[in-house]
Design a protein around this motif. Structure first.
Motif, PDB file in Angstrom:
ATOM      1  N   UNK A  55       0.813  -1.212   0.000  1.00 27.24           N
ATOM      2  CA  UNK A  55       0.000   0.000   0.000  1.00 27.24           C
ATOM      3  C   UNK A  55       0.844   1.259   0.000  1.00 27.24           C
ATOM      4  N   UNK A  56       0.361   2.280  -0.698  1.00 22.76           N
ATOM      5  CA  UNK A  56       0.880   3.638  -0.611  1.00 22.76           C
ATOM      6  C   UNK A  56      -0.227   4.446   0.052  1.00 22.76           C
ATOM      7  N   UNK A  57       0.109   5.118   1.161  1.00 23.78           N
ATOM      8  CA  UNK A  57      -0.903   5.840   1.935  1.00 23.78           C
ATOM      9  C   UNK A  57      -0.559   7.314   2.064  1.00 23.78           C
ATOM     10  N   UNK A  58      -1.594   8.106   2.141  1.00 22.87           N
ATOM     11  CA  UNK A  58      -1.488   9.539   2.379  1.00 22.87           C
ATOM     12  C   UNK A  58      -2.476   9.854   3.489  1.00 22.87           C
ATOM     13  N   UNK A  65      -0.419   1.952  -4.810  1.00 25.10           N
ATOM     14  CA  UNK A  65       0.363   0.774  -4.445  1.00 25.10           C
ATOM     15  C   UNK A  65       1.722   0.824  -5.142  1.00 25.10           C
ATOM     16  N   UNK A  66       2.630   0.004  -4.638  1.00 25.41           N
ATOM     17  CA  UNK A  66       3.946  -0.141  -5.248  1.00 25.41           C
ATOM     18  C   UNK A  66       3.782  -1.036  -6.469  1.00 25.41           C
ATOM     19  N   UNK A  67       4.265  -0.567  -7.628  1.00 25.04           N
ATOM     20  CA  UNK A  67       4.080  -1.343  -8.853  1.00 25.04           C
ATOM     21  C   UNK A  67       5.366  -1.955  -9.390  1.00 25.04           C
ATOM     22  N   UNK A  68       6.535  -1.408  -8.961  1.00 25.03           N
ATOM     23  CA  UNK A  68       7.795  -1.967  -9.452  1.00 25.03           C
ATOM     24  C   UNK A  68       8.918  -1.663  -8.470  1.00 25.03           C
ATOM     25  N   UNK A  69       9.790  -2.651  -8.271  1.00 19.88           N
ATOM     26  CA  UNK A  69      10.979  -2.486  -7.431  1.00 19.88           C
ATOM     27  C   UNK A  69      12.157  -3.094  -8.186  1.00 19.88           C
ATOM     28  N   UNK A  70      13.206  -2.279  -8.398  1.00 20.90           N
ATOM     29  CA  UNK A  70      14.384  -2.723  -9.130  1.00 20.90           C
ATOM     30  C   UNK A  70      15.619  -2.234  -8.395  1.00 20.90           C
ATOM     31  N   UNK A  71      16.624  -3.106  -8.273  1.00 19.33           N
ATOM     32  CA  UNK A  71      17.891  -2.696  -7.682  1.00 19.33           C
ATOM     33  C   UNK A  71      18.722  -1.967  -8.731  1.00 19.33           C
TER      34      UNK A  71
END
Length: 148
Positions: A55-58, A65-71
């Protein structure tokens, strides 16, 4: 004849429970056919406890929401893409922080709004980030008496 009625009612109840489960699973996973979102990017030192779908909250309200994570192999940081609901404008001096739901809860991404009259556009990068804080390392520092 009453056995047949019982079977039909039982089948209808099972079917209704299955439909309710599918609707609930769609709401929990954030799947909605008509929701329009726009992407924002951020780079974190530590993304512990956060993955795709988090979740992404304000102000405590889920706005995406988080859609991508890359190192990133050059900076060794977690380059992250979050989707935010259209119609929710984020001031361009806002921060994005990895927060915890409590002592035993999971982590989520929190947007801390700034006061700028200008807003992030689709695809912009949020520069002010704060990664996850490891509770275990904090406790070890406290127990050992180390101060930063």
């Amino acid at each position: 004849m009453s056995e047949n009625t019982t079977e039909v009612l039982t089948g209808a109840a099972v079917l209704a429970a299955a439909v309710a489960f599918v609707v609930y699973a769609g709401q929990v996973s954030g799947f909605s056919g008509g929701a329009q979102t726009y992407p924002l990017e951020a780079s974190f030192r530590s993304l512990e406890g956060v993955s795709v779908g988090t979740d992404v909250r304000l102000a405590g309200v889920r706005v995406g929401s988080v859609t991508e994570v890359v190192l990133n192999p050059e900076t060794y940081r977690a380059d992250t893409t979050v989707s935010v609901q259209r119609g929710i404008e984020i001031p361009d001096d806002s921060a994005i922080v990895i927060s915890s739901e409590g002592l035993l809860g999971g982590n989520f991404v929190e947007i801390v709004p700034g006061g700028s009259p200008f807003f992030y556009a689709e695809g912009d990068s949020i520069e002010d980030t704060q990664g996850a804080v490891s509770l275990i390392s904090l406790l070890l520092k406290f127990v050992s008496g180390q101060a930063e």
